[in-house]
Design a protein around this motif. Sequence first.
Motif, PDB file in Angstrom:
ATOM      1  N   LEU A 178      36.922   5.260  47.624  1.00 29.98           N
ATOM      2  CA  LEU A 178      37.655   6.154  48.529  1.00 29.98           C
ATOM      3  C   LEU A 178      38.071   5.359  49.759  1.00 29.98           C
ATOM      4  O   LEU A 178      37.251   4.715  50.410  1.00 29.98           O
ATOM      5  N   ASN A 179      39.381   5.420  50.058  1.00 23.39           N
ATOM      6  CA  ASN A 179      39.941   4.705  51.204  1.00 23.39           C
ATOM      7  C   ASN A 179      40.651   5.722  52.111  1.00 23.39           C
ATOM      8  O   ASN A 179      41.478   6.505  51.636  1.00 23.39           O
ATOM      9  N   LEU A 180      40.309   5.746  53.390  1.00 23.17           N
ATOM     10  CA  LEU A 180      40.963   6.606  54.373  1.00 23.17           C
ATOM     11  C   LEU A 180      41.705   5.718  55.365  1.00 23.17           C
ATOM     12  O   LEU A 180      41.111   4.812  55.956  1.00 23.17           O
ATOM     13  N   VAL A 181      43.006   5.978  55.540  1.00 24.55           N
ATOM     14  CA  VAL A 181      43.833   5.153  56.414  1.00 24.55           C
ATOM     15  C   VAL A 181      44.529   6.043  57.436  1.00 24.55           C
ATOM     16  O   VAL A 181      45.144   7.050  57.076  1.00 24.55           O
ATOM     17  N   SER A 182      44.451   5.670  58.706  1.00 19.69           N
ATOM     18  CA  SER A 182      45.115   6.431  59.760  1.00 19.69           C
ATOM     19  C   SER A 182      46.587   6.027  59.858  1.00 19.69           C
ATOM     20  O   SER A 182      46.915   4.837  59.896  1.00 19.69           O
ATOM     21  N   THR A 183      47.478   7.020  59.874  1.00 25.67           N
ATOM     22  CA  THR A 183      48.915   6.787  60.038  1.00 25.67           C
ATOM     23  C   THR A 183      49.439   7.730  61.115  1.00 25.67           C
ATOM     24  O   THR A 183      48.695   8.535  61.675  1.00 25.67           O
ATOM     25  N   GLU A 184      50.726   7.692  61.361  1.00 28.95           N
ATOM     26  CA  GLU A 184      51.326   8.577  62.358  1.00 28.95           C
ATOM     27  C   GLU A 184      51.275  10.040  61.925  1.00 28.95           C
ATOM     28  O   GLU A 184      51.334  10.943  62.760  1.00 28.95           O
ATOM     29  N   GLU A 185      51.188  10.298  60.625  1.00 33.06           N
ATOM     30  CA  GLU A 185      51.175  11.667  60.106  1.00 33.06           C
ATOM     31  C   GLU A 185      49.769  12.235  59.955  1.00 33.06           C
ATOM     32  O   GLU A 185      49.598  13.442  59.792  1.00 33.06           O
ATOM     33  N   GLY A 186      48.746  11.399  59.966  1.00 29.65           N
ATOM     34  CA  GLY A 186      47.389  11.864  59.762  1.00 29.65           C
ATOM     35  C   GLY A 186      46.594  10.864  58.952  1.00 29.65           C
ATOM     36  O   GLY A 186      46.924   9.675  58.904  1.00 29.65           O
TER      37      GLY A 186
END
Length: 437
Positions: A92-100
């Motif tokens: 599981l990979n969680l990445v922060s972007t401008e959308e969430g």
Amino acid sequence: MEAPIINVGIMTHKAVSFSFNEEYVHTESGMFITGEQRALWVNGKIVYNGHLYQELFFEPSGPEASFDLKAVTIGVDFHWQREENQRFKGALNLVSTEEGIVVINQVDAEDYLTSVISSEMSANASKELLKAHAVISRSWLLAQIEKKLNPDESQAYPEQRIENEEEVIRWYDRENHELFDVCADDHCQRYQGILRTSNPIVEIVMKETRGELLSHDGRICDTRFSKCCGGVTERFENCWEPVPHAYLTAVRDAEANSCPDLTDEREAERWIRSKPEAFCSVDDPEILNQALNNYDLETADFYRWRVDYSQEELSGLIRRKTGRDLGAIIDLIPLERGSSGRIIRLKIVGERATFTVGKELEIRRALSESHLYSSAFVVDKEEVHQGIPGKFSLIGSGWGHGVGLCQIGAAMMAAKGYSYREILSHYFPGAVLEKRY
């Protein structure tokens, strides 16, 4: 060649609730973690266990380890959109972007495909149907990865949009994802976790077809599929970039090979208003249950359908969906049809202005709150007063773009005793079945 490890984009949310069913390793801290977890997106960062992160990665402790995601949206922008909890194998990979927070599952391609064929079809489908779908889902996946590895070639025909006061002509291909290889929804392939794999036959199918794909002239085939072609399949170039694919052409979905010329308006109208014999002309619930999941079955008509709009409903819908106020709608005129009778360019005649829209998906979006079943339709105008209809009836054919394999038609072929090889050669003429790993 071994089965590749791929990255699948599951969803993008501001708050992500998940749980680890076995031990997972948080690679940034080296901590072993199990149980319920929550991550929040705040000011462009991920807040997790009281710390700020740009990215989080959780590695499974073993090959059978799994995690659950809460409230995953499926059928995004389609009429069956809803949320459900899903379970996945792999990392599981969680990445922060401008959308969430973008949630990504890193998983072995064969594990991914095991879920795909159970998400696109029913896990209780016939063995030959599942085998056919395993091959085309694998082919499509590896073709997308191949495109990504050859960016110069994939940019030959970028997503196109012609837009002015009089028309919008646009085609959409698979979204060019930067953070992952494919998404988990209908825009790529349905990937809804391991809980869909409820029948041991799925594991057998994956083992027997492992590494098998379709190729043409030495290249992996870009194998497309839709729910119901409506009796004739559509050509690739009529839905996407203007590049003909010899194996994605017009195919009569029946034992008879003759194909009517549905690019001719009179032929198309006769075809759509009738119900010619076809593999995908199916009423048998047992067959439909193989090709369709529970939420798909909420749609009653696949082969032929009808949608009615009042003048107020249609004019308001077009105004909202196109951003153009054409006034009262006077007519919907097909300017160009494809091999399946699907409209490629549609002229919308309004009291104040005339506007042309295309290709098929843009037409479907303009004429429905979500997506019209297909762009293969004819129009009946009723209650006409002073040249302005009070009611429009769209009489249509098929569900989806109609290119490549017709899932309902393939289910019927399997029920009639056709092998998966015969099903594949029917829908992808000229393609070669080969084993890559």
